[in-house]
Scaffold this active site. Structure first.
Site, PDB file in Angstrom:
ATOM      1  N   LYS A 196      19.416 -22.435  -4.951  1.00  0.00           N
ATOM      2  CA  LYS A 196      18.922 -22.303  -3.575  1.00  0.00           C
ATOM      3  C   LYS A 196      19.190 -20.905  -3.030  1.00  0.00           C
ATOM      4  CE  LYS A 196      19.535 -24.252   1.102  1.00  0.00           C
ATOM      5  NZ  LYS A 196      20.123 -25.361   1.897  1.00  0.00           N
ATOM      6  N   ASP A 241      26.032 -29.077   1.658  1.00  0.00           N
ATOM      7  CA  ASP A 241      26.154 -27.687   1.222  1.00  0.00           C
ATOM      8  C   ASP A 241      27.562 -27.207   1.582  1.00  0.00           C
ATOM      9  OD1 ASP A 241      23.418 -28.240   1.022  1.00  0.00           O
ATOM     10  OD2 ASP A 241      22.799 -26.251   1.678  1.00  0.00           O
ATOM     11  N   LYS A 270      24.018 -22.122  -4.499  1.00  0.00           N
ATOM     12  CA  LYS A 270      23.266 -21.542  -3.380  1.00  0.00           C
ATOM     13  C   LYS A 270      23.826 -20.165  -3.076  1.00  0.00           C
ATOM     14  CE  LYS A 270      22.716 -22.548   1.614  1.00  0.00           C
ATOM     15  NZ  LYS A 270      22.922 -23.573   2.664  1.00  0.00           N
TER      16      LYS A 270
END
Length: 256
Positions: free
Chosen positions: A197, A102, A165
């Site tokens: 996400k 991430d 995300k």
């Protein structure tokens, strides 16, 4: 099973159970691994700092939870605009054995009008990842402006992101339904293979159900799976287990 319990069960299966605290230790990460193997099934992943990947891998193997993916973070949490450092961190994360990375998009550069750095950083980090899944954190709560949230999402997808995300969980505003609507719409327009996400701020099964509802409305019920949808959370799990009558009511928390 009630709709709320169904949402709780799904959210567990879609969760990246997270600890990204300055005081994290091997013992805390070992505890997280055990927690991710719940009475309602395993979470999709755990998300931890890179240095804890080896102990997490060892622990998951020992408890028979090898299917739980290990995610980590790079260029975190500030989204700096130094591409070389972001790439070095990403390569190191892959070398540690991360299944997923991430990375934080250089959102402040975008706010200052620079679109190139974000695109190039994500592109270079995806190249560094190879087959490892790359999730790009756009920090939607700081971008705030719907046009900027949309543009960060577009640039990330164009540069090769596997997921977009919302948040690091380190700023006052994290996942919101408004940001989810924008980001999921961009996915529907650009590439439905890209995942989404929401991270931080999802506190219970009812809120999880709202985010799932937005995804299903925009992309269809069949779209949502661990390959395309994750919840980034730490305190959410206890609430979901309580909804499923598998744990006591969680204590109030300020956690992610």
């Amino acid at each position: 099973m009630t709709d709320l319990k169904k949402a709780a069960q799904r959210a567990i299966e879609l969760m990246d159970l997270t600890t990204l605290n300055d005081d994290d230790t091997d013992q805390k990460v070992i505890y997280l691994c055990h927690k991710a193997k719940t009475a309602a099934g395993n979470t999709a992943a755990i998300c931890i700092y890179p240095r804890f990947i080896p102990i997490a891998r060892k622990t998951l193997d020992e408890i028979g939870a090898e299917d739980i993916q290990i995610a980590t973070v790079t260029n975190f949490p500030h989204g700096n605009d130094d591409i070389a450092i972001a790439v070095l961190e990403t390569r190191a994360a892959v070398a540690y054995g991360a299944d997923e990375v991430d990375v934080v998009f250089p959102y402040r550069a975008l706010m200052e009008g620079n679109e190139t750095i974000g695109f190039e950083l994500v592109k270079a980090c995806k190249e560094a990842c190879g087959e490892v899944l790359l999730k790009v954190i756009i920090e939607s709560g700081v971008l705030a402006d719907p046009a900027l949230i949309r543009r960060a999402s577009e640039l990330s997808i164009d540069a090769g992101a596997d997921f977009i995300k919302t948040s690091t969980g380190k700023v006052p505003v994290n996942a919101t339904l408004e940001a989810a609507e924008i980001m999921l719409t961009v996915i529907s327009e650009k590439n439905t293979q890209v995942g989404f996400k929401p991270a931080g701020g999802v506190r219970d099964a009812a809120q999880a159900a709202e985010f799932l509802g937005v995804a299903e409305r925009i992309l269809g019920a069949d779209w949502v799976s661990p390959r395309t949808f994750r919840f980034g959370a730490s305190s959410l799990l206890n609430s979901l287990l309580h909804t499923l009558e598998l744990a006591d009511a969680p204590k109030p928390t300020q956690g992610y």
